[in-house]
Design a protein around this motif. Structure first.
Motif, PDB file in Angstrom:
ATOM      1  N   PHE A 294       0.828  -1.197   0.000  1.00 48.17           N
ATOM      2  CA  PHE A 294       0.000   0.000   0.000  1.00 48.17           C
ATOM      3  C   PHE A 294       0.871   1.260   0.000  1.00 48.17           C
ATOM      4  O   PHE A 294       0.477   2.290  -0.529  1.00 48.17           O
ATOM      5  N   GLU A 295       2.041   1.164   0.596  1.00 48.04           N
ATOM      6  CA  GLU A 295       2.983   2.281   0.525  1.00 48.04           C
ATOM      7  C   GLU A 295       3.563   2.395  -0.878  1.00 48.04           C
ATOM      8  O   GLU A 295       3.766   3.502  -1.391  1.00 48.04           O
ATOM      9  N   PHE A 296       3.814   1.258  -1.489  1.00 43.20           N
ATOM     10  CA  PHE A 296       4.381   1.220  -2.838  1.00 43.20           C
ATOM     11  C   PHE A 296       3.348   1.634  -3.882  1.00 43.20           C
ATOM     12  O   PHE A 296       3.689   2.245  -4.894  1.00 43.20           O
ATOM     13  N   PHE A 297       2.075   1.259  -3.648  1.00 44.57           N
ATOM     14  CA  PHE A 297       0.966   1.603  -4.541  1.00 44.57           C
ATOM     15  C   PHE A 297      -0.048   2.451  -3.763  1.00 44.57           C
ATOM     16  O   PHE A 297      -1.054   1.923  -3.281  1.00 44.57           O
ATOM     17  N   PRO A 298       0.180   3.758  -3.627  1.00 41.87           N
ATOM     18  CA  PRO A 298      -0.727   4.594  -2.813  1.00 41.87           C
ATOM     19  C   PRO A 298      -2.177   4.539  -3.276  1.00 41.87           C
ATOM     20  O   PRO A 298      -3.100   4.617  -2.450  1.00 41.87           O
ATOM     21  N   ASN A 299      -2.402   4.400  -4.584  1.00 42.51           N
ATOM     22  CA  ASN A 299      -3.784   4.321  -5.079  1.00 42.51           C
ATOM     23  C   ASN A 299      -4.507   3.130  -4.476  1.00 42.51           C
ATOM     24  O   ASN A 299      -5.695   3.217  -4.124  1.00 42.51           O
ATOM     25  N   LEU A 300      -3.821   2.003  -4.368  1.00 43.86           N
ATOM     26  CA  LEU A 300      -4.442   0.822  -3.772  1.00 43.86           C
ATOM     27  C   LEU A 300      -4.656   1.020  -2.277  1.00 43.86           C
ATOM     28  O   LEU A 300      -5.653   0.559  -1.716  1.00 43.86           O
ATOM     29  N   GLY A 301      -3.715   1.709  -1.642  1.00 46.04           N
ATOM     30  CA  GLY A 301      -3.852   1.960  -0.217  1.00 46.04           C
ATOM     31  C   GLY A 301      -5.076   2.787   0.115  1.00 46.04           C
ATOM     32  O   GLY A 301      -5.654   2.666   1.212  1.00 46.04           O
ATOM     33  N   ALA A 302      -5.505   3.618  -0.835  1.00 40.71           N
ATOM     34  CA  ALA A 302      -6.676   4.468  -0.618  1.00 40.71           C
ATOM     35  C   ALA A 302      -7.981   3.748  -0.885  1.00 40.71           C
ATOM     36  O   ALA A 302      -9.059   4.323  -0.647  1.00 40.71           O
ATOM     37  N   MET A 303      -7.925   2.511  -1.378  1.00 42.32           N
ATOM     38  CA  MET A 303      -9.164   1.784  -1.718  1.00 42.32           C
ATOM     39  C   MET A 303      -9.076   0.334  -1.259  1.00 42.32           C
ATOM     40  O   MET A 303      -9.501  -0.587  -1.945  1.00 42.32           O
ATOM     41  N   GLN A 304      -8.578   0.136  -0.058  1.00 39.25           N
ATOM     42  CA  GLN A 304      -8.323  -1.221   0.435  1.00 39.25           C
ATOM     43  C   GLN A 304      -9.581  -2.071   0.510  1.00 39.25           C
ATOM     44  O   GLN A 304      -9.521  -3.295   0.371  1.00 39.25           O
TER      45      GLN A 304
ATOM     46  N   SER B 238       1.841  -1.999 -20.635  1.00 40.14           N
ATOM     47  CA  SER B 238       1.371  -0.702 -21.139  1.00 40.14           C
ATOM     48  C   SER B 238       0.178  -0.822 -22.080  1.00 40.14           C
ATOM     49  O   SER B 238      -0.316   0.190 -22.575  1.00 40.14           O
ATOM     50  N   GLU B 239      -0.305  -2.042 -22.298  1.00 44.40           N
ATOM     51  CA  GLU B 239      -1.369  -2.259 -23.280  1.00 44.40           C
ATOM     52  C   GLU B 239      -2.736  -1.891 -22.718  1.00 44.40           C
ATOM     53  O   GLU B 239      -3.161  -2.377 -21.664  1.00 44.40           O
ATOM     54  N   GLY B 240      -3.445  -0.994 -23.416  1.00 45.43           N
ATOM     55  CA  GLY B 240      -4.835  -0.724 -23.103  1.00 45.43           C
ATOM     56  C   GLY B 240      -5.098   0.081 -21.842  1.00 45.43           C
ATOM     57  O   GLY B 240      -6.222   0.042 -21.325  1.00 45.43           O
ATOM     58  N   VAL B 241      -4.086   0.795 -21.343  1.00 40.76           N
ATOM     59  CA  VAL B 241      -4.314   1.639 -20.169  1.00 40.76           C
ATOM     60  C   VAL B 241      -3.978   3.086 -20.513  1.00 40.76           C
ATOM     61  O   VAL B 241      -3.253   3.365 -21.469  1.00 40.76           O
ATOM     62  N   ALA B 242      -4.509   4.016 -19.736  1.00 42.00           N
ATOM     63  CA  ALA B 242      -4.329   5.438 -20.001  1.00 42.00           C
ATOM     64  C   ALA B 242      -2.858   5.836 -19.882  1.00 42.00           C
ATOM     65  O   ALA B 242      -2.100   5.204 -19.131  1.00 42.00           O
ATOM     66  N   PRO B 243      -2.446   6.875 -20.612  1.00 42.89           N
ATOM     67  CA  PRO B 243      -1.037   7.313 -20.565  1.00 42.89           C
ATOM     68  C   PRO B 243      -0.534   7.578 -19.154  1.00 42.89           C
ATOM     69  O   PRO B 243       0.626   7.264 -18.846  1.00 42.89           O
ATOM     70  N   VAL B 244      -1.382   8.136 -18.283  1.00 46.10           N
ATOM     71  CA  VAL B 244      -0.924   8.394 -16.924  1.00 46.10           C
ATOM     72  C   VAL B 244      -0.629   7.097 -16.186  1.00 46.10           C
ATOM     73  O   VAL B 244       0.314   7.022 -15.376  1.00 46.10           O
ATOM     74  N   ILE B 245      -1.396   6.038 -16.479  1.00 45.23           N
ATOM     75  CA  ILE B 245      -1.141   4.732 -15.864  1.00 45.23           C
ATOM     76  C   ILE B 245       0.125   4.112 -16.447  1.00 45.23           C
ATOM     77  O   ILE B 245       0.900   3.475 -15.725  1.00 45.23           O
ATOM     78  N   VAL B 246       0.351   4.309 -17.734  1.00 41.63           N
ATOM     79  CA  VAL B 246       1.582   3.815 -18.352  1.00 41.63           C
ATOM     80  C   VAL B 246       2.797   4.414 -17.653  1.00 41.63           C
ATOM     81  O   VAL B 246       3.773   3.723 -17.338  1.00 41.63           O
TER      82      VAL B 246
ATOM     83  N   HIS C 119       7.324   3.917 -13.674  1.00 44.30           N
ATOM     84  CA  HIS C 119       7.927   4.257 -12.378  1.00 44.30           C
ATOM     85  C   HIS C 119       7.951   3.042 -11.459  1.00 44.30           C
ATOM     86  O   HIS C 119       8.923   2.814 -10.732  1.00 44.30           O
ATOM     87  N   MET C 120       6.859   2.255 -11.480  1.00 39.45           N
ATOM     88  CA  MET C 120       6.778   1.081 -10.628  1.00 39.45           C
ATOM     89  C   MET C 120       7.867   0.078 -10.975  1.00 39.45           C
ATOM     90  O   MET C 120       8.547  -0.470 -10.098  1.00 39.45           O
ATOM     91  N   ILE C 121       8.052  -0.200 -12.273  1.00 38.66           N
ATOM     92  CA  ILE C 121       9.065  -1.170 -12.683  1.00 38.66           C
ATOM     93  C   ILE C 121      10.459  -0.686 -12.293  1.00 38.66           C
ATOM     94  O   ILE C 121      11.293  -1.466 -11.806  1.00 38.66           O
ATOM     95  N   LEU C 122      10.724   0.599 -12.491  1.00 42.70           N
ATOM     96  CA  LEU C 122      12.029   1.144 -12.104  1.00 42.70           C
ATOM     97  C   LEU C 122      12.240   1.042 -10.595  1.00 42.70           C
ATOM     98  O   LEU C 122      13.349   0.734 -10.136  1.00 42.70           O
ATOM     99  N   ALA C 123      11.180   1.294  -9.821  1.00 39.35           N
ATOM    100  CA  ALA C 123      11.298   1.188  -8.372  1.00 39.35           C
ATOM    101  C   ALA C 123      11.535  -0.255  -7.947  1.00 39.35           C
ATOM    102  O   ALA C 123      12.334  -0.527  -7.040  1.00 39.35           O
ATOM    103  N   LEU C 124      10.855  -1.199  -8.606  1.00 41.02           N
ATOM    104  CA  LEU C 124      11.081  -2.610  -8.303  1.00 41.02           C
ATOM    105  C   LEU C 124      12.513  -3.011  -8.638  1.00 41.02           C
ATOM    106  O   LEU C 124      13.175  -3.727  -7.877  1.00 41.02           O
ATOM    107  N   LYS C 125      13.016  -2.539  -9.779  1.00 44.36           N
ATOM    108  CA  LYS C 125      14.390  -2.866 -10.164  1.00 44.36           C
ATOM    109  C   LYS C 125      15.385  -2.287  -9.171  1.00 44.36           C
ATOM    110  O   LYS C 125      16.385  -2.928  -8.835  1.00 44.36           O
TER     111      LYS C 125
END
Length: 252
Positions: free
Chosen positions: A136-146, A180-188, A193-199
């Protein structure tokens, strides 16, 4: 965001070694002797146009195809005959393109479905192990909709939930299908950012992707597929500079 040309933290230790991987849907052969490898701490892109065989490669590696042949070594173990649940228990994670969230379960419940015990590397050092609080810290959007059901989330939010659910399995290596398939540019951008943070945390990822710009942002190396055959392999910098390869196998 700048492109990542190399990953100095990547280890020479190989997590996944694939040799001669072929696969069929019924009588139709779709992969032909695919060879590839992924090292610890590395992000590798499997690139190609629609229908090139990218998703099929990931499904074959995950044991999801009835007809497959070839040598697949995961962390030094031959795994080509194992079922998907056995591979997941060994630490191979899979994020499908179609997300497959449990629509009637909440975000937190979806995460609990993916929970596996903590893992350690063969040398005894601690691997990346995740808790819901960390995610939830890594994905704040998910943390807001648990407590929100998966079916009441946008496509991009479901994509993030699927990644988070996979991370709850504490995988050594993540197979990430068309992020990146089928999602809005902001989600892309958020996915990049998520992949870079995981790496940066030391995660290892094999992703299928046809978006060269997206792959260039996050990947160290690339394999290019066309009609089920590996046509090119090299660093992302080399691929970006090779107009002939990009024109032959990546442009529409």
């Amino acid at each position: 965001m700048n492109a990542v040309m190399s990953n100095p933290s990547a280890s020479s230790e190989s997590l996944l070694d694939v040799a001669g991987l072929s696969a069929w849907y019924g009588a139709a052969q779709v992969l032909y002797d695919v060879n590839l490898n992924v090292r610890r701490g590395e992000v590798v892109a499997l690139m190609g146009r629609n229908g090139a065989g990218k998703s099929t490669t990931l499904k074959a590696l995950m044991g999801m195809l009835a007809r497959r042949r070839g040598d697949v070594q995961f962390m030094g173990r031959e795994v080509s005959t194992l079922a998907p649940y056995q591979l997941a228990r060994l630490g191979l994670g899979f994020v499908p393109e179609d997300r497959r969230v449990f629509t009637h379960l909440t975000v937190t419940e979806n995460l609990e479905v993916g929970r596996q015990p903590d893992r350690r590397w063969p040398d005894g050092s601690e691997a990346l192990n995740w808790t819901p609080a960390q995610l939830f810290e890594f994905f704040p959007n998910l943390g807001a909709m648990q407590n929100r059901p998966g079916g009441q989330m946008s496509g991009g939010e479901q994509q993030m939930l699927t990644v988070a659910r996979t991370l709850m399995g504490n995988p050594f290596l993540i197979l990430l299908d068309e992020p990146s398939e089928g999602v809005a540019p902001v989600i892309v951008e958020q996915m990049a950012h998520m992949i870079l943070a995981l790496k940066a945390k030391g995660a290892s990822i094999l992703l299928s992707e046809q978006n060269l710009h997206f792959a260039g942002l996050v990947s160290d190396r690339a394999y290019v597929l066309e009609k089920g055959l590996i046509r090119y392999e090299g660093s992302m910098a080399q691929l970006a500079a090779n107009e002939a390869v990009r024109s032959a196998y990546l442009t529409m």
